[in-house]
Design a protein around this motif. Sequence first.
Motif, PDB file in Angstrom:
ATOM      1  N   GLY A   1       0.778  -1.231   0.000  1.00  0.00           N
ATOM      2  CA  GLY A   1       0.000   0.000   0.000  1.00  0.00           C
ATOM      3  C   GLY A   1       0.808   1.278   0.000  1.00  0.00           C
ATOM      4  O   GLY A   1       0.246   2.377  -0.082  1.00  0.00           O
ATOM      5  N   GLY A   2       2.134   1.172   0.106  1.00  0.00           N
ATOM      6  CA  GLY A   2       2.978   2.356   0.020  1.00  0.00           C
ATOM      7  C   GLY A   2       2.963   2.919  -1.393  1.00  0.00           C
ATOM      8  O   GLY A   2       2.653   2.207  -2.354  1.00  0.00           O
ATOM      9  N   GLU A   3       3.317   4.180  -1.520  1.00  0.00           N
ATOM     10  CA  GLU A   3       3.246   4.826  -2.832  1.00  0.00           C
ATOM     11  C   GLU A   3       4.606   5.260  -3.375  1.00  0.00           C
ATOM     12  O   GLU A   3       4.796   5.317  -4.586  1.00  0.00           O
ATOM     13  N   GLN A   4       5.545   5.575  -2.487  1.00  0.00           N
ATOM     14  CA  GLN A   4       6.842   6.064  -2.949  1.00  0.00           C
ATOM     15  C   GLN A   4       7.943   5.506  -2.048  1.00  0.00           C
ATOM     16  O   GLN A   4       7.826   5.528  -0.818  1.00  0.00           O
ATOM     17  N   PHE A   5       9.016   5.030  -2.678  1.00  0.00           N
ATOM     18  CA  PHE A   5      10.127   4.401  -1.959  1.00  0.00           C
ATOM     19  C   PHE A   5      11.420   4.898  -2.575  1.00  0.00           C
ATOM     20  O   PHE A   5      11.580   4.910  -3.797  1.00  0.00           O
ATOM     21  N   TYR A   6      12.358   5.304  -1.720  1.00  0.00           N
ATOM     22  CA  TYR A   6      13.658   5.741  -2.228  1.00  0.00           C
ATOM     23  C   TYR A   6      14.761   5.182  -1.348  1.00  0.00           C
ATOM     24  O   TYR A   6      14.720   5.309  -0.121  1.00  0.00           O
ATOM     25  N   TYR A   7      15.737   4.539  -1.992  1.00  0.00           N
ATOM     26  CA  TYR A   7      16.911   4.049  -1.282  1.00  0.00           C
ATOM     27  C   TYR A   7      18.021   5.093  -1.369  1.00  0.00           C
ATOM     28  O   TYR A   7      18.399   5.514  -2.467  1.00  0.00           O
ATOM     29  N   ILE A   8      18.535   5.518  -0.218  1.00  0.00           N
ATOM     30  CA  ILE A   8      19.629   6.484  -0.160  1.00  0.00           C
ATOM     31  C   ILE A   8      20.947   5.726  -0.311  1.00  0.00           C
ATOM     32  O   ILE A   8      21.255   4.854   0.504  1.00  0.00           O
ATOM     33  N   PRO A   9      21.729   6.009  -1.338  1.00  0.00           N
ATOM     34  CA  PRO A   9      22.950   5.230  -1.588  1.00  0.00           C
ATOM     35  C   PRO A   9      23.942   5.268  -0.432  1.00  0.00           C
ATOM     36  O   PRO A   9      23.942   6.194   0.391  1.00  0.00           O
ATOM     37  N   ALA A  10      24.805   4.259  -0.397  1.00  0.00           N
ATOM     38  CA  ALA A  10      25.896   4.219   0.575  1.00  0.00           C
ATOM     39  C   ALA A  10      26.897   5.334   0.258  1.00  0.00           C
ATOM     40  O   ALA A  10      26.835   5.977  -0.797  1.00  0.00           O
ATOM     41  N   LEU A  11      27.844   5.529   1.150  1.00  0.00           N
ATOM     42  CA  LEU A  11      28.847   6.575   0.939  1.00  0.00           C
ATOM     43  C   LEU A  11      29.769   6.247  -0.235  1.00  0.00           C
ATOM     44  O   LEU A  11      30.337   7.147  -0.859  1.00  0.00           O
ATOM     45  N   ASN A  12      29.955   4.960  -0.507  1.00  0.00           N
ATOM     46  CA  ASN A  12      30.691   4.505  -1.690  1.00  0.00           C
ATOM     47  C   ASN A  12      32.038   5.214  -1.848  1.00  0.00           C
ATOM     48  O   ASN A  12      32.848   5.236  -0.921  1.00  0.00           O
ATOM     49  N   ASP A  13      32.268   5.811  -3.020  1.00  0.00           N
ATOM     50  CA  ASP A  13      33.544   6.476  -3.294  1.00  0.00           C
ATOM     51  C   ASP A  13      33.386   7.990  -3.308  1.00  0.00           C
ATOM     52  O   ASP A  13      34.169   8.700  -3.938  1.00  0.00           O
TER      53      ASP A  13
END
Length: 325
Positions: A292-304
């Motif tokens: 039932g959620g409408e919007q999902f965002y994954y915040i990237p890792a710190l990476n390089d």
Amino acid sequence: MNKKQGLLLVNLGTPSAATPMAIRNYLTEFLLDRHVVDLPAFIWYPILKYLILPKRVPYIINHYQKIWIENESPLLRYSKRLINQLQLALPDMQCELAMTYGEPNLLSALNNLKSCEKVTLLPLFPQYSTTTTQAVLAKVKQLIADNNIKINFSYIRDYADHPSYIDALYSQVLQAFSIQGQPDVLLLSYHGIPERYIDKRQDDYVQRCQLTTKLLTNKCQENGIDLTIKMAYQSKFGKGKWVEPNTSDILEKLAKTGSKYVQVICPGFSADCIETLYEIDEQNREIFLNAGGEQFYYIPALNDTSLQVELIKDILEKTPFLKKF
């Protein structure tokens, strides 16, 4: 000219290719480490060889193939870029990268650092655990002993509460909010561990995760960011009881109780990998939206990123009491 100071960055590891054999070899090395699975070898090895690997490898091969970048795993790609940037930022130090399991291997990195008078070992696990950091320390000690390597080693146990680490996470969150908008809930998802390890090994991993969450929450509140922040644990493996709450369960519950927009950050992962890019951004996204959620965002890792480079520089400069081997 040989450099007097050395830096050894170590991450968990990755298959050398997104192929059945490479994945099988990697999982075998990883899951046979007693720091990861502590069952007696005579019990665990047949289970792993004849039951788990024949099912697990075919199941996850397409997961790896989906996240592979130009014939290379994201974790290795970002880690190599990071070590190259650190070498430029720290010209007086010899910077080496290794993985606990797989390539680049620890022995080669140790041999490359032999000429250094002092070496700092930084496991790229912000929250200490016997399953990760201690596994690195044990393997390094064993390799040094077995190969008669003479190096003056110090190590950094973790950096769960380091101010620069909290600042870097906060910057990632701010950037996500500015581009994607502020969500109803920010979920911090950490890798889980078996619950029995907490008492059996006196593992303070959960407390370190809780501390990171508390400090990041305080940072947001101090800067006027008013939103719900939750934490959970992902990547459960096997039938035993793991630390809770479970990330998938929390996301499903959030969607069913009215949260329409969730952002997820994984503070325990210094570089994006299958657990973040597939498990979170594919599987858990689907769980949230289907509930039932409408919007999902994954915040990237710190990476390089420059945030990660500056973070590691600050850790090296502002950790006065390094632990000795």
